[in-house]
Design a protein around this motif. Structure first.
Motif, short mmCIF file in Angstrom:
data_model
loop_
_atom_site.label_atom_id
_atom_site.label_comp_id
_atom_site.label_asym_id
_atom_site.label_seq_id
_atom_site.Cartn_x
_atom_site.Cartn_y
_atom_site.Cartn_z
N ARG A 73 0.84 -1.21 0.00
CA ARG A 73 0.00 0.00 0.00
C ARG A 73 0.87 1.26 0.00
O ARG A 73 0.58 2.22 -0.68
N ALA A 77 0.92 4.27 -2.78
CA ALA A 77 0.62 5.65 -2.36
C ALA A 77 1.79 6.59 -2.58
O ALA A 77 1.61 7.81 -2.54
N ILE A 83 -4.26 8.37 -2.24
CA ILE A 83 -4.28 7.19 -1.40
C ILE A 83 -3.68 7.53 -0.04
O ILE A 83 -2.57 8.04 0.05
#
Length: 101
Positions: A73, A77, A83
């Motif tokens: 993640r 991002a 995000i």
């Protein structure tokens, strides 16, 4: 991975981590707790054709899997301001308070 009693095929006697083979039970103050499970049930219309996955994970392997997902993640991002980066509660669901009567 569940290992069943030979006489009673429904009784699990040992539950091992599907990654490292260690017990998935965690002992906390004389209480034995069950550890992590990673599962997915993909529908027939998905690219994986209805596959179902279930992995029993010990505490260490669960932490490793969660860390890898957090890192994935973060990498997504890195160049995308829309995000949000995961925090320590990434993926955590709050449990309801115990019902003390």
């Amino acid at each position: 991975m569940k290992i069943y009693d030979e006489k009673n095929k429904k009784m699990v006697v040992v539950q091992q981590c599907d990654v490292c083979g260690e017990s998935v039970k965690l002992q906390v103050n004389d209480v034995q707790l069950r550890d992590g499970v990673l599962s997915a049930n993909w529908g027939d219309a998905s690219s994986v054709g209805g596959n179902v996955y279930h992995l029993d994970l010990c505490h260490d392997c669960f932490k490793y899997a969660l860390s890898a997902l957090r890192e994935k993640r973060r990498s997504l991002a890195m160049f995308n301001e829309e995000i949000d980066l995961p925090d320590e509660d990434f993926g955590r669901i709050d449990r309801p308070a115990p019902n003390n009567k």
